[in-house]
Enzyme design. Structure first.
Site, short mmCIF file in Angstrom:
data_model
loop_
_atom_site.label_atom_id
_atom_site.label_comp_id
_atom_site.label_asym_id
_atom_site.label_seq_id
_atom_site.Cartn_x
_atom_site.Cartn_y
_atom_site.Cartn_z
N LYS A 94 0.84 -1.21 0.00
CA LYS A 94 0.00 0.00 0.00
C LYS A 94 0.87 1.26 0.00
CE LYS A 94 -3.84 -2.41 2.14
NZ LYS A 94 -4.45 -2.88 3.38
N GLN A 146 -5.28 -1.90 9.24
CA GLN A 146 -4.99 -3.21 8.65
C GLN A 146 -5.57 -4.33 9.54
OE1 GLN A 146 -3.48 -3.83 5.63
NE2 GLN A 146 -3.99 -5.96 6.00
N ASP A 154 -11.47 1.98 3.02
CA ASP A 154 -11.62 0.53 2.86
C ASP A 154 -13.05 0.14 2.51
OD1 ASP A 154 -9.45 -1.19 2.94
OD2 ASP A 154 -9.24 -1.12 5.12
#
Length: 282
Positions: A52, A96, A119
């Site tokens: 990322k 995460q 997300d």
């Protein structure tokens, strides 16, 4: 011979498009900043976080990295999220997953400002998707739609079968296919006569979490097969939920593992970060 859908090439197209948009925002004095939080040092999570960061650097998005120890408390993590929610210079917040057992993932997801939920996991984002309102879409399903459309696969009117009903892939995948006017069936661990259902599919999306589970017996001749799974086989090689060598001869198009769906997830994260500029104005 099936068309091999190249996720690496398509993800690069999307990242390049994002790069152009980021550059045009910078000309207007608008910077995009993504905060990435990792708790603990799970090896797979560390790889994802590293990828990322690389994608952010390529596209021109500034990446803020918060690497917290395994023993971080829930309150400490929620405190950091609150601070980032309030920072006007932060466009997106990504925590995460998975998180250590002392932290409630659901609570953490709900704590993120929906306008910064790049997300697409917040209940408000999921609700917006279900009723066709603007908002962030979970990156993997959004990436699959891009794979299909950029490979010339028509979704409208097609029988679409999704195997798996997770909140991150299965459910949003079904909603996105429905939004594109597909006729959608969701299969799961309690589905009876699974092979009969999957053999109806013009587009089959496998997100079942079992290595090489889907063989040609599950696939209609000429179907498009999308493999969301990622596993390591007995030889430590990456493989998916689909037995590629078995299914490829009967499919019209298929995604490989690796190099199919995987790269798209991060490309769509970059896309969501770019979209955040408009969403944060609302």
């Amino acid at each position: 011979m099936a068309l091999r859908i190249d996720g690496k090439a398509i993800s690069m197209q999307i990242k390049d498009e994002c790069k152009e948009k980021v550059a045009s925002y910078k000309e207007k004095g608008i910077e995009i900043k993504l905060a990435v939080i990792q708790v603990g040092n799970d090896p797979a999570s560390s790889v994802y976080v590293g990828n990322k960061k690389k994608a952010c650097a390529y596209v021109g998005i500034e990446s803020l990295s918060y690497e917290l120890p395994e023993e971080t408390t829930q309150d400490e993590l929620l405190g950091l999220i609150k601070t980032l929610n309030e920072r006007e210079d932060v466009n997106g917040i990504l925590v995460q997953l998975p998180l250590p057992e002392q932290i409630d993932e659901d609570l953490v997801i709900k704590a993120i400002d929906p306008r910064k939920d790049v997300d697409g996991f917040h209940p408000q984002s999921v609700g917006a998707l279900s009723i066709g309102q603007p908002g962030y879409v979970s990156c993997t399903p959004a990436g699959i739609i891009e794979l299909l459309e950029r490979s010339g696969v028509e979704i409208e009117g097609k029988e679409c079968v999704v195997i798996g009903r997770s909140n991150i892939v299965g459910k949003p995948m079904a909603l996105l296919l429905l939004r594109k006017n597909g006729t959608v069936t969701i299969c799961h661990s309690r589905t009876k006569n699974l092979k009969e259902v999957t053999k109806r599919a013009d587009i089959l999306v496998a997100a079942i979490g079992k290595p090489k589970f889907i063989t040609k017996e599950y696939v209609k001749e000429g179907a498009v097969v999308i493999d969301v799974g990622i596993h390591r086989n007995e030889n430590n090689k990456l493989c998916g939920d689909v037995d590629y060598d078995d299914v490829e001869p009967v499919a019209s198009a298929i995604t490989p593992v690796p190099g199919g769906v995987g790269p798209m997830t991060i490309a769509m994260l970059m896309h969501n970060c770019v979209e955040s500029v408009a969403l944060l104005k609302k």
